[in-house]
Design an enzyme around this catalytic site. Sequence first.
Site, short mmCIF file in Angstrom:
data_model
loop_
_atom_site.label_atom_id
_atom_site.label_comp_id
_atom_site.label_asym_id
_atom_site.label_seq_id
_atom_site.Cartn_x
_atom_site.Cartn_y
_atom_site.Cartn_z
CE1 TYR A 274 9.05 -12.19 -2.80
CE2 TYR A 274 8.93 -10.25 -1.41
CZ TYR A 274 8.31 -11.20 -2.20
OH TYR A 274 6.94 -11.15 -2.39
CG HIS B 250 11.62 -6.19 -0.02
ND1 HIS B 250 11.65 -4.83 0.20
CD2 HIS B 250 10.30 -6.50 -0.15
CE1 HIS B 250 10.42 -4.35 0.20
NE2 HIS B 250 9.59 -5.34 -0.01
CE LYS B 251 7.41 -8.79 1.87
NZ LYS B 251 6.05 -9.22 1.44
NE ARG C 196 2.53 1.61 -4.30
CZ ARG C 196 1.37 1.11 -4.67
NH1 ARG C 196 0.42 1.90 -5.17
NH2 ARG C 196 1.13 -0.18 -4.60
CG ASP D 209 6.95 -4.61 2.88
OD1 ASP D 209 7.77 -3.75 2.51
OD2 ASP D 209 6.37 -5.39 2.09
CE1 TYR E 84 2.99 -1.05 1.52
CE2 TYR E 84 2.99 -3.37 2.11
CZ TYR E 84 2.77 -2.37 1.18
OH TYR E 84 2.34 -2.68 -0.08
CG ASP F 197 8.93 -1.32 -2.99
OD1 ASP F 197 9.73 -1.11 -3.92
OD2 ASP F 197 7.81 -1.81 -3.19
N GLY G 182 8.93 6.51 -5.66
CA GLY G 182 8.27 7.35 -4.66
C GLY G 182 8.61 6.94 -3.25
#
Length: 414
Positions: free
Chosen positions: A177, A173-174, A255, A129, A79, A184, A258
Amino acid sequence: MLINPIGQWIKLGIRFPLMVLALVSLTMGCASAQTGESTVTVPQDGKWSDRMALSTIKRSPEAWAMRDYKLLGSPQWAYTYGLTLYSMQKAYERTGDDRYLQYGKVYVDQLIDDQGQIKNYHIWDFNIDDVNAGKLLFLLYEKYQDERYLTAMQTLRKQLDWQPRTRSGGLWHKRIYPWQMWLDGLYMGAAYWAQYAATFEDSDESFSDIAHQFKLIESKTRDLESGLLYHGWDESTLQTWADDETGLSEHFWSRAMGWYAMALVDTLDFFPEDHPDRQALIDILNRLVVALEKVQHESGLWYQVTDQGDRYGNYLEASGSSMFVYAMAKGVRMGYLPEKFQAVAERGFDGLIQELVDVEANGEIHLTQICGSAGLGNDPYRPGTFEYYVGEAIRVNDPHGTGPFILAALELDR
């Protein structure tokens, strides 16, 4: 594991000149790795986007060797490349400078074989990602009509179809996880999905699902008092980092917010004007930037742990700050945000230039104080504590920061 002296100095409250910080990190190999002689000349004035893009190419003539990725020994689909090389595609679209486009094309062609298969990519990892670098393929396919790019895009879209979900419909997320959504992941998966849906699909179903991802994670992670968003949410509440009742991680990480802010403004580029959920995304963006303005430092920057600027060991961080600047500036330009946030973005960019950008005599520039990486869980276990976030490696010219810096500079035309 190498100890990062910059992080230690910051913890001790020592403020070193930016040139010293840059040189130390470069010496440690944390900056972009140059794999050959470069003939790139970086202008000593002009647009900051060009100066950072050309500095990156000068330091790393081969994109795959950015930062310390050379330690992997070969190109990897990741990513971070998608982030920085996407920013260079945007610079190409703004300037017409073919060097920016070709820099990313070489990287992509090193990783997509004759059958359109992505090397080192395994769909069954369900790593959201991995989807992000697919954003590079849209422009390349449009320009070159190479079927390899289309095949790779279709593979990444297929991953999203089969991505495991929470019981409330949020994409994990994965695979490693389970039951977890991180802020993110909205940048990694939803923004790609929206562009793919707008380009190749003709259905509101995808956009409704994409909107659900944004609405769900905001509903779970938003702190009602501050308006800020916690980094992650574990629906099962089984993770050590997760609150036993809410499943939330402990802190606000700049982040992470962000990523989420950038995902909102980039997804809205492709969201149908007449879709009933479009305004919901704009409202989420407005709520977030209002909260972020309240915790903006007097320098214009934001702290690594967003709301704890006065806490020992915290520091003003470049990647999250750059992401906020980009999202706010683009949000104003596109009419999603009130005009007053233009000034907030400008202050943020001023802070980046004055506090975190180091300029060499030859024109090359360096972005300092970038959190190298942060996450939750895994092995060794990342507990999401304040000490964890401020203790992660602090790097110079890490692509987590240089990519958003280029995007912010382009958006502000600075």
